[in-house]
Design a protein around this motif. Sequence first.
Motif, PDB file in Angstrom:
ATOM      1  N   ILE A 213       0.802  -1.233   0.000  1.00  0.00           N
ATOM      2  CA  ILE A 213       0.000   0.000   0.000  1.00  0.00           C
ATOM      3  C   ILE A 213       0.835   1.284   0.000  1.00  0.00           C
ATOM      4  O   ILE A 213       0.581   2.187  -0.790  1.00  0.00           O
ATOM      5  N   PRO A 214       1.870   1.408   0.859  1.00  0.00           N
ATOM      6  CA  PRO A 214       2.658   2.658   0.782  1.00  0.00           C
ATOM      7  C   PRO A 214       3.227   2.872  -0.619  1.00  0.00           C
ATOM      8  O   PRO A 214       3.243   3.992  -1.122  1.00  0.00           O
ATOM      9  N   LYS A 215       3.648   1.788  -1.262  1.00  0.00           N
ATOM     10  CA  LYS A 215       4.233   1.936  -2.603  1.00  0.00           C
ATOM     11  C   LYS A 215       3.176   2.405  -3.587  1.00  0.00           C
ATOM     12  O   LYS A 215       3.420   3.274  -4.428  1.00  0.00           O
ATOM     13  N   ILE A 216       1.978   1.823  -3.450  1.00  0.00           N
ATOM     14  CA  ILE A 216       0.904   2.214  -4.375  1.00  0.00           C
ATOM     15  C   ILE A 216       0.626   3.702  -4.225  1.00  0.00           C
ATOM     16  O   ILE A 216       0.557   4.441  -5.210  1.00  0.00           O
ATOM     17  N   PHE A 217       0.478   4.158  -2.998  1.00  0.00           N
ATOM     18  CA  PHE A 217       0.113   5.568  -2.822  1.00  0.00           C
ATOM     19  C   PHE A 217       1.236   6.503  -3.224  1.00  0.00           C
ATOM     20  O   PHE A 217       0.999   7.571  -3.773  1.00  0.00           O
ATOM     21  N   THR A 218       2.478   6.092  -2.937  1.00  0.00           N
ATOM     22  CA  THR A 218       3.589   6.940  -3.376  1.00  0.00           C
ATOM     23  C   THR A 218       3.545   7.121  -4.873  1.00  0.00           C
ATOM     24  O   THR A 218       3.685   8.219  -5.398  1.00  0.00           O
ATOM     25  N   ARG A 219       3.294   6.031  -5.583  1.00  0.00           N
ATOM     26  CA  ARG A 219       3.306   6.150  -7.046  1.00  0.00           C
ATOM     27  C   ARG A 219       2.126   6.943  -7.557  1.00  0.00           C
ATOM     28  O   ARG A 219       2.241   7.664  -8.536  1.00  0.00           O
ATOM     29  N   ILE A 220       0.969   6.804  -6.888  1.00  0.00           N
ATOM     30  CA  ILE A 220      -0.187   7.605  -7.317  1.00  0.00           C
ATOM     31  C   ILE A 220       0.127   9.083  -7.142  1.00  0.00           C
ATOM     32  O   ILE A 220      -0.108   9.907  -8.029  1.00  0.00           O
ATOM     33  N   LEU A 221       0.712   9.411  -5.993  1.00  0.00           N
ATOM     34  CA  LEU A 221       1.038  10.816  -5.731  1.00  0.00           C
ATOM     35  C   LEU A 221       2.028  11.320  -6.773  1.00  0.00           C
ATOM     36  O   LEU A 221       1.895  12.431  -7.298  1.00  0.00           O
ATOM     37  N   ARG A 222       3.003  10.481  -7.129  1.00  0.00           N
ATOM     38  CA  ARG A 222       3.989  10.913  -8.128  1.00  0.00           C
ATOM     39  C   ARG A 222       3.328  11.149  -9.475  1.00  0.00           C
ATOM     40  O   ARG A 222       3.696  12.055 -10.207  1.00  0.00           O
ATOM     41  N   SER A 223       2.349  10.303  -9.803  1.00  0.00           N
ATOM     42  CA  SER A 223       1.847  10.441 -11.170  1.00  0.00           C
ATOM     43  C   SER A 223       0.857  11.588 -11.288  1.00  0.00           C
ATOM     44  O   SER A 223       0.340  11.832 -12.364  1.00  0.00           O
ATOM     45  N   LEU A 224       0.597  12.303 -10.190  1.00  0.00           N
ATOM     46  CA  LEU A 224      -0.245  13.495 -10.330  1.00  0.00           C
ATOM     47  C   LEU A 224       0.575  14.685 -10.833  1.00  0.00           C
ATOM     48  O   LEU A 224       0.024  15.743 -11.117  1.00  0.00           O
TER      49      LEU A 224
END
Length: 1764
Positions: A213-224
């Motif tokens: 989960i932390p990895k998923i959210f980090t990547r979502i935040l990056r792709s914004l």
Amino acid sequence: MRLYGRKFSKEDHVHFVKLLYELVTIPKLEISMMQSFARLLITLLKKKELLSREDLELPWRPLYELQDRILYSKTEHLGLNWFPSSLRPHSSSKHIIVKLAQRCSVEAVLKTLIKNCRPYFPESATQEMLEEWRPLMCPFDVTMQKAMGYFELFLPTTLPPELHDKGFKLWFDELISLWVSVQNLPSWEVNLVGLFARLANDNIGYIDWDPYIPKIFTRILRSLNLPVGSSEMLVSRYLTNAYDISHVVIWISALLGGPSKQTQTQLSGLFNSIASFFHPSNHGRWLMKLMKLVQRLPVSVVKRLHRERYRMPTWLTPVPQSHLLSEQDITDFVESMKQPVLLAMFSKTGSLDAAQALQNLALLRPELVIPPVLEKTYPAMETLTEPHQLTATLSCMIGVARSLVAGGQRFPEGPTHMLPLLMRALPGVDPNDFSKCMITFQFLATFVTLVPLVDCSAAIQTRNDLTQVEKELCSASAEFEDFVLQFIDRCFALIDTSTLEQTREEMETEKMTHLESLVELGLSSTFSTILTQCSMEIFQVALGKVFNFATTNIFETHVAGRMVANMCRAATKCHPAEALKLFLPQCCNAILQISAYEEVLNEEELDKELMWNLQLLSEVTRVDGDQLLLYRSQLVQILQLTLHLKCKQGYNLACKLLYHILRSMSLIYPREYCSMPGGVQQHTDTYLPIKDWGRPGDLLNLGIQWHVPSTEEREFVFYLLDLLLKPELQRLQKHTRGEQDISRDDVLQSLSIVHNCLLGASSFLPPLNGEPVPEKINSMIQLCEKNVYTGVDYDLSGENYREEICKIINDLLHFKGSHKHEFDSRWKSFSLIKKSMENKLHGSKQHIRALLIDRVMLQHELRNLTMEGCCYRSVHQDLINDLLRLSTSRYSQVRSKAQNMLFTALGTYSLCCRDIIPAVLEYLDPDRTDVTQQQFKGALYCLLGNHSGICLANLQYWDCIALTWPAIVRSGMNPSMSLEKSSVVRLFDDLADRIHRQYETIGIDFSIPESCVEVALKMMKSSNPEPTPCAASEQEELEGRKRQEQKNKDSVQKYEKLVVDLSNSLYDGNLPWKFEQIAIGFLSLMLRDDHPLPSSAVLFFVESLNHDSLLVRNGAISAVSGILKQLKRPHKKVAVNPYDISELKSSLQSCRGKALSSLLVGDRPDNQWLQYDSNRLPRSQQDWNECCFIEKTHWGYSTWPRKLMLYAPLEEQPKQGKTREEMNESEQIIYDHFSDQQFIDQFIQYLSLEDRKGKDKFSPRRFCLFKGLFRNFDDAFLPLLKPHMERLVADSHESTQRCVAEIISGLIRGSKHWSYSKVEKLWALLCPLLRKALSNITIETYADWGTCIATACESRDPRKLHWLFEMLMESPVTGEGGSFVDACRLYVLQGGLAQQEWRVPELLHRLLQYLEPKLTQVYKNVRERIGSVLTYIFMIDVNLPHTQPTTSPRIAEFTERVLARLKPLTEGEEEIQNHVVEENTEGDQDERTQAIKLLKTVLKWLMTSAGRSFSSVVPEQLRLLPLLFKIAPVENDDSYDEMKRDAKTCLSLMSQGLLYSEQIPQVLSALEQISRSSSWHARYTVLTYLQIMVFYNLFTFLSDAKAVSDVRALVLRLLEDEQLEVREMAATTISGFLQCNFLSIDEPMQAHFEALSKTRLPKRKRRELGSVVDTIPSADLVRRHAGVLGLSACILSSPYDVPAWMPQILMDLSAHLNDTQPIEMTVKKTLSDFRRTHHDNWQEHKQKFTDDQLLVLTDLLVSPCYYA
């Protein structure tokens, strides 16, 4: 299916699906047929709950083959296959992208189809798919994208839990570890995210996502792509490949809930950290993404909740009990979204997105969402100065309306807000502000539809069982009457301001403006909604008021009149009996009184009062027919009086009256749309209307009251027709026979009457009958009409007026030519009144009753529409021919109207298009002389069609195209065609363009495979219901097959005839150039991959290669490459098991037979033989024949496929070097021309001209042409081309060099199957040429040579091209010819090696060895190039899971060697200056200058590799960090030299990198060490680095508590740095961390800052004047400043609100206002920032402070008076 839904048995359903599946996957099916089958199949499979996996199983491979054939078509780019809506390269006109969206593209249809078939793939499918596509997974190759795309599309994720081992468990670990380890967002990562999102959503609760989960959210935040920190450098790659928000949303909502609750914490963190970006003052290209996220996330959560709690259980796996969303989960979710949505309400773009989000959040938790919205709405309604605020809040209120009114247990006080809101919204009905007016209408209508307006205040006395809230509501409902009356007054005021006299005095336009018509629509619909919902008492009062207003004033009939009449209509529609009593007698009497005088009837301009009463009457009669019957005599009297008025406007109103009377008597329609069945009732002891607020309609007993025409109404209609229509028809008949002459105006009047009769009574008149036109298609099945009963029995005894009218109209035309524009509206009755299906119903659960009634009505009308059409009768044929006459008339308005009607008619009747084409083409015939220019243009428009309908010029049938295309080309000789008229030229352009865009390859060979026939027979045998035509007999079947073969033969003949016609017209000398181009365009569409082009066309294209016109030459080049592809001889392939290949076995044995586990990818013993090895190159005929060449680069890197397709040995391949006698006709044509010296000289001369100076690039089309020539004819043309190539290479001009590059790359790729001796000769010729070319290279040509070599090496076995590689590797960097040539050589070499990816490790090692000593190059361009080459050398060293360590060069070893050479720089303390004199004097340079040069090159390498490689290699780069921090400058100043700028860029790129959790401690310790360095620049840069790094890896950091405390300690230490700039930067960093919730403001932190800020300063000593002032700040001052900075960071961290701790901190700060500098400066700046950001909502923020604090604050914030 649209009429009846899926009303057939399950057994039939399965049969239908299987039959269509067979049809879709017929291999040679025309694309358009494939699409229509696919769309039908999608509709059948859409509701997947109807068929379970037991009922149906579909194979996946046919779909994959279909998808592969279409998406990765090998022939499309050569123009051998035309797919619809793919953009055509050579259409002449500018506006290519018109209406592409109209035709849903093939790819989208296929994707949807696969998506719907996915649940039914067999359980073994997953394993088969993995075996099929795993071998494609070579991360350096484009095939990786292909494999991931297929995985995302095909892998089934809905298997039941017991089959999970055969489903996602086979691939989940492998793919998720791949995803986690990829750092630089390659394009295929997006597909992976799509796949994971779908997997999570289909298997909630069966997969443990917590570790990711932390990895998923980090990547979502990056792709914004949010902008962060001070440096705005984004790697461009993130912009193009960001995640698709819809995937992200599904993924997040599937992860919510469950035992661990981790997702919700991370989600709150995500929204907290980006909340400030939503504030309306921020704006940027990232805003759209954020808005999408906010809008779609609630939708997705509501969907999931619906699935868990309300949906009927189906065969799909339910969510396990442990992972259902609990009430607490929902509350937390709404809480976390509330803040950003409320901020987004007022943003510049997104108030609508916010309104949708609020609507869904209010469904979940009204008590959390609605109150804050109300708080914003009430003040917005009060302000007059900020209209945007009002429109934004109202649109949000409309969104939450239902949740507000319904109240419910969660939010019982909701409904009490209803009346105050309605009353306060009234001032919005404001004639001066249009948008405000519209949103207010929408607001009022929305709320009133939900609530019956009944005064229940008396109920308080009579009933004693009411709750507190209900009592409040009852007493409030007394205001309803007041509300309605006030609204009516407002409307009258609005009408008064918009009368025609007032707005436009003597202007000619009498039409309404666009805005006014919108206001009119808003007004009438809102008003009718309000009256529908009123109780009878309120209605009576309102009615009286409207009646008085309408009858005491006289309005002009255009603007105000229409609005008032509409209001009256709304009133009568609600309660016809009461209203007609008032209106009808009043209007009739007025009209009769005025028209009592004879002369009135003949006046040109009618009396105002008469007009107004007529208008009012015509609107009021739009009510239920049975009410009108009471007044029939008055109405007939009025009609007889007014239909023959002289004034056009007058009789038009009378016609309208007639139309409304007929219509309301003859149609079937619902009578009321009230929100409660049975209308609004008064309150009684048992019934309280308040309970019905916001109640949804009940679908099963709607209680619709229908109006069905009674016999009396029927008789009255026919009486009216006999009375009024007959005489008109007789008049017209006499007129056409010439017995009685009538003026034009009278004819027009008669036609109007006829028209309105037809429109009004159309539902009673039987449809046209007549002889069906004989079949246009010979088919063995009768295509007959389907009759649907629509509730009307036709009375066939009366005269059929429709037929009469048709005859007369036809005669009229012949008689009078056509000067009637009113004419064509008569046709509208043919395409029966088509209502739009536009009301998309809100939400899938429950709708308001009015909407449901609407939907029922639409279904009824849909059935009405289905009746008309289908069978094409002779009457229709006549009508369509008349229309064609009108379409080519003299008047342009008539033409355009008639054309629109014609296109509608063509769409209605099947097969009539073929009938009309010859008639249209007659107008274009060059031999006719009597065609006027208008007729010519009209005919062209008819061919062109309108944008949504059919285009006659491009029907997908051979017989149509074979007629139209040659006719269009020949029309160039038509005498009335002039290219001087721009409109005609534009028409031809559009025609050609539309044909190019819409043409798709038409099938020649159509056959139905056996499997289809079997499925169809099964279906025929199914018993219930019995099939109507029984199954076909043997004879019929044979007959059918015979016809099919005959049809295919015909198609081939028509195809060849069309080609011959086109090429003949091209040889006609008089053809204007425009038409020559059109013809060439048509001809190039005729290339196909299943039938060779007739040789006449081949001859034409080959000759056109030397045409004078550039356009023609380019067209010919594409066409000839396509022809060469058709003539290519197929090379035989055999399937081999890879493990049987002798070379593979021997390379396995050389590694002593160690068998590796099967999952490893990368460089393994079993693929070593594929790699380039200079000791084993095929240098003789025998080696060449024995060597097993594998051309495609990706084979073998991942796993081997089961069967590998290889070329058979040379003996079995077609013979090389044919003689002329062995060739067929087309080949001979090409051979003759290219063996002709003159032809080739001319051809090469044309090719080496430049088209557009400076814009030309290497042309892939020409490359394809040469490749085809050398592939099909071996080296036959080399002798003639050789002298040209030698001459061109020597000439350094851009265009000549490009020409020779195109020839060479074509030669190399075309020599794929040549024998060894030929290849050897070829390279003996090419190597000297290339050497020469590379030494002559210039800035204009280096890109072309790079492309040339890259194209030549693409998909070729490196061992085949060893001559090329050895030549390129000779010595790339020699220094001869200057630095530029070196850089270009490297570029060309890199182009070749990059194509070969992982198969040339030996060459890469040799290159690296060669380059390492040269890394200290002086020249900038060589340095940059070396940097880029290094990136490619190390590209293969990837850090992916299951990958063997590579045999190519590795980064770690290289970095070690570099660091050793950089030692002199890392050890020294002094600053590094770029004081290198740019001279290459060897020897006397000390190590230090060498090291600086080396560093420059290394920086270039780091910069280029940041975006290109898959993973950033952190441990090694970290060792370079201290050095970079030392150099990077702090200020943004361009005067710095290149090295410092590069260092800064490198740091910025490295800080944005994605970190793995195990790398964080390494990075932090490196930063810690640098932050103790003596240079303050380095310490300052550490802070900027930290800001970006933490934000881009936010959740990874947050999941590691030690990292957070380390970062905090580091920043707090730097806050007390002795250098002022570092302290300030540290404060900025702290406030950023606080703002994105990385750190929080807790007690100890606040106390720490306060203690620091109270540090005592030493007293200043008085110095003697002139002594040196002490400049170094004392340690105490630094600490005190640090404290103040910390406090100010806290305040700046919440720019848009006032948390509880803020007032106190502000007070603390104000104490320091008079400290010494720099403290005073900081305090002032903080206070002014605070004032700036809180100024907007100061009224709200004020409440957070006590009075004493406010006093102090106002003192601080108001600047002191200058004059005090």
